[in-house]
Design a protein around this motif. Structure first.
Motif, PDB file in Angstrom:
ATOM      1  N   ALA A 275      77.155   0.190 -67.566  1.00  0.00           N
ATOM      2  CA  ALA A 275      76.117  -0.013 -68.581  1.00  0.00           C
ATOM      3  C   ALA A 275      76.734  -0.481 -69.897  1.00  0.00           C
ATOM      4  N   ASP A 276      77.870   0.090 -70.274  1.00  0.00           N
ATOM      5  CA  ASP A 276      78.547  -0.332 -71.503  1.00  0.00           C
ATOM      6  C   ASP A 276      78.992  -1.790 -71.405  1.00  0.00           C
ATOM      7  N   THR A 277      79.514  -2.167 -70.229  1.00  0.00           N
ATOM      8  CA  THR A 277      79.978  -3.546 -70.042  1.00  0.00           C
ATOM      9  C   THR A 277      78.815  -4.523 -70.119  1.00  0.00           C
ATOM     10  N   THR A 278      77.712  -4.209 -69.446  1.00  0.00           N
ATOM     11  CA  THR A 278      76.559  -5.114 -69.494  1.00  0.00           C
ATOM     12  C   THR A 278      75.956  -5.165 -70.893  1.00  0.00           C
ATOM     13  N   GLY A 279      76.069  -4.058 -71.635  1.00  0.00           N
ATOM     14  CA  GLY A 279      75.585  -4.082 -72.999  1.00  0.00           C
ATOM     15  C   GLY A 279      76.397  -5.016 -73.882  1.00  0.00           C
ATOM     16  N   CYS A 280      77.707  -5.030 -73.681  1.00  0.00           N
ATOM     17  CA  CYS A 280      78.590  -5.909 -74.461  1.00  0.00           C
ATOM     18  C   CYS A 280      78.537  -7.357 -73.984  1.00  0.00           C
ATOM     19  N   TYR A 281      78.316  -7.539 -72.691  1.00  0.00           N
ATOM     20  CA  TYR A 281      78.339  -8.878 -72.101  1.00  0.00           C
ATOM     21  C   TYR A 281      77.073  -9.057 -71.261  1.00  0.00           C
ATOM     22  N   PRO A 282      75.922  -9.266 -71.899  1.00  0.00           N
ATOM     23  CA  PRO A 282      74.650  -9.309 -71.177  1.00  0.00           C
ATOM     24  C   PRO A 282      74.563 -10.415 -70.132  1.00  0.00           C
ATOM     25  N   GLU A 283      75.357 -11.464 -70.292  1.00  0.00           N
ATOM     26  CA  GLU A 283      75.336 -12.537 -69.301  1.00  0.00           C
ATOM     27  C   GLU A 283      75.873 -12.084 -67.948  1.00  0.00           C
ATOM     28  N   LEU A 284      76.571 -10.944 -67.922  1.00  0.00           N
ATOM     29  CA  LEU A 284      77.128 -10.422 -66.673  1.00  0.00           C
ATOM     30  C   LEU A 284      76.274  -9.304 -66.079  1.00  0.00           C
ATOM     31  N   ALA A 285      75.127  -9.036 -66.668  1.00  0.00           N
ATOM     32  CA  ALA A 285      74.308  -7.907 -66.219  1.00  0.00           C
ATOM     33  C   ALA A 285      73.899  -8.046 -64.762  1.00  0.00           C
ATOM     34  N   ALA A 286      73.420  -9.219 -64.355  1.00  0.00           N
ATOM     35  CA  ALA A 286      72.914  -9.383 -62.991  1.00  0.00           C
ATOM     36  C   ALA A 286      74.001  -9.199 -61.937  1.00  0.00           C
ATOM     37  N   PRO A 287      75.145  -9.917 -62.002  1.00  0.00           N
ATOM     38  CA  PRO A 287      76.171  -9.698 -60.977  1.00  0.00           C
ATOM     39  C   PRO A 287      76.719  -8.277 -60.967  1.00  0.00           C
ATOM     40  N   LEU A 288      76.813  -7.636 -62.134  1.00  0.00           N
ATOM     41  CA  LEU A 288      77.336  -6.272 -62.166  1.00  0.00           C
ATOM     42  C   LEU A 288      76.331  -5.281 -61.577  1.00  0.00           C
ATOM     43  N   ARG A 289      75.054  -5.463 -61.846  1.00  0.00           N
ATOM     44  CA  ARG A 289      74.049  -4.548 -61.297  1.00  0.00           C
ATOM     45  C   ARG A 289      73.976  -4.655 -59.786  1.00  0.00           C
ATOM     46  N   VAL A 290      73.874  -5.878 -59.279  1.00  0.00           N
ATOM     47  CA  VAL A 290      73.774  -6.057 -57.829  1.00  0.00           C
ATOM     48  C   VAL A 290      75.078  -5.667 -57.156  1.00  0.00           C
ATOM     49  N   GLY A 291      76.194  -6.105 -57.711  1.00  0.00           N
ATOM     50  CA  GLY A 291      77.484  -5.798 -57.107  1.00  0.00           C
ATOM     51  C   GLY A 291      77.756  -4.317 -57.056  1.00  0.00           C
ATOM     52  N   THR A 292      77.441  -3.597 -58.136  1.00  0.00           N
ATOM     53  CA  THR A 292      77.680  -2.156 -58.146  1.00  0.00           C
ATOM     54  C   THR A 292      76.822  -1.444 -57.113  1.00  0.00           C
TER      55      THR A 292
END
Length: 417
Positions: A275-292
């Motif tokens: 969540a902290d990473t996606t907050g800092c880098y919102p462009e990576l939210a989708a791959p990080l959410r699905v991948g996790t």
């Protein structure tokens, strides 16, 4: 150092012999490999079930599946550590495989460390991505994980200088014939006559321009003369992004992500870190959410995250843990996942990357000087790609509408069926 680089195999395929002789795995072999690629907590919990699966698995089918997924070292090594009777022929093949990979891995590791030392000696901070250094970090043995190219991360501003340093050490820079921007899409490539190819990265995913550079700044050393390693949160995010960039194919990256959590993330709130990473880098939210979510379902990474948006569930449903598709289909799925996970205003770049890929029959990308036949080949390539996208996405879209417990759980259940 005179060893040659390990030949790169096409995604989803083992050696030529294995490709022709591999028997299709049954649910027993698939469930066994899933269990062996999981993190330590899940392996401990399911140890008795895993032992029963190992007792009933067909050695020939299991051998083919391990080779096909390129997890002979990880899953095969853990199978031998289970303490159950293993077919002698399969056991010997696993030990022989690990011995061969260990020999190549030592050369790969020493070469990587020499490159890192040279770069840092030139004032260029750098760290290794994947490869033998990661195998040593995660498993304590370079014989567990095959290593092909040497992937090194440097800051965008250091990329030109890094190319010059590596070139002085005997590698030849494969400069692009034409480039829209000053930076490459992902990395610069350098080749050597007898050593592995070097890829100098400035980022780790298509859509990020800050995460990799920031992760390099935050990287730490475990000792005075040890190489830089990403922080636990950054390393997990990077492995998740590699997994997403590969179209969520196979079990190799899930096994590495689970091993990273075991080795580096003790006490880390994984969901909070992501969540902290996606907050800092919102462009990576989708791959990080699905991948996790997929990593949690397939490999036991400690997470409760779920991808709620419909397009993200469709992307998750395109995951192929056992890579049961052709090379062309796999490439099409990678492109489709890329498109589904694109941030706002990123879809156009995803489509442009697909259109610029070299169609079959062409040896290079097209330029303004190419004639009608070349452009016809490009058009035919796009039409074939659209057809493959439709064939892959339609069933995934239907499944995504009926996911009750989440797409990740559905993918894991289907993989083990």
């Amino acid at each position: 150092m005179t060893a040659t680089a390990t030949p790169r195999r096409k995604r989803g395929h083992g050696s030529p012999a294995a490709a022709t002789e591999r028997l299709p795995p049954t649910a027993t072999e698939r469930r066994l490999v899933l269990a062996l690629c999981a993190g330590q907590e899940r392996r401990d919990r399911d140890r008795d079930d895993t032992a029963r699966l190992a007792a009933h698995a067909d050695p020939a089918r299991l051998r083919g599946l391990l080779d096909h997924l390129r997890v002979t070292g990880v899953a095969g090594g853990r199978l031998l550590e289970l303490g159950v009777d293993v077919d002698p022929g399969l056991e010997q093949e696993i030990r022989d495989w690990m011995g061969r990979v260990r020999e190549l891995g030592r050369t790969h590791e020493l070469t990587t460390l020499a490159l890192l030392e040279a770069l840092e000696g030139a004032g260029i901070p750098a760290l290794a991505l994947k490869g033998s250094v990661l195998a040593r970090e995660l498993y304590g043995d370079v014989g567990v994980r095959t290593a092909g190219d040497i992937d090194i991360l440097v800051a965008p501003g250091d990329l030109t200088g890094a190319v010059e340093v590596v070139a002085r050490m005997g590698w030849a820079h494969q400069a692009a014939s034409a480039r829209v921007t000053s930076l490459p899409v992902l990395h610069e490539t350098l080749t050597h006559l007898s050593l592995p190819r070097v890829e100098l990265h400035w980022r780790v995913h298509w859509y990020e321009t800050r995460f990799a550079a920031d992760a390099l700044d935050r990287a730490q050393r475990s000792g005075p003369h040890e190489p830089l390693v990403m922080t636990p949160a950054d390393g997990l995010a990077a492995l998740t992004l590699f997994y997403a960039r590969d179209g969520f194919a196979g079990l190799r990256m899930p096994a590495d992500a689970a091993a990273w959590c075991d080795a580096r993330c003790q006490g880390l709130d994984v969901d909070g870190a992501i969540a902290d990473t996606t907050g800092c880098y919102p462009e990576l939210a989708a791959p990080l959410r699905v991948g996790t979510e997929l990593l949690g379902a397939l490999a036991g990474v400690p997470t409760s995250r779920r991808a709620d948006a419909y397009r993200l569930r469709v992307a998750a449903e395109l995951a192929t843990p056992f890579e049961e598709v052709t090379v062309a289909e796999a490439r099409a799925k990678v492109g489709m996942v890329d498109l589904l996970l694109a941030p706002p205003r990123g879809a156009r770049a995803a489509l442009r990357r697909e259109r610029q890929k070299v169609p079959a029959g062409l040896e290079r990308s097209l330029t303004c000087r190419d004639g009608l036949p070349a452009y016809r080949a490009r058009t035919e390539h796009v039409l074939r790609l659209a057809r493959r996208w439709a064939l892959a996405t339609t069933p995934a879209a239907v499944r995504a509408r009926h996911d009750v417990n989440g797409a990740g759980v559905a993918v894991a259940e289907r993989a083990a069926a």
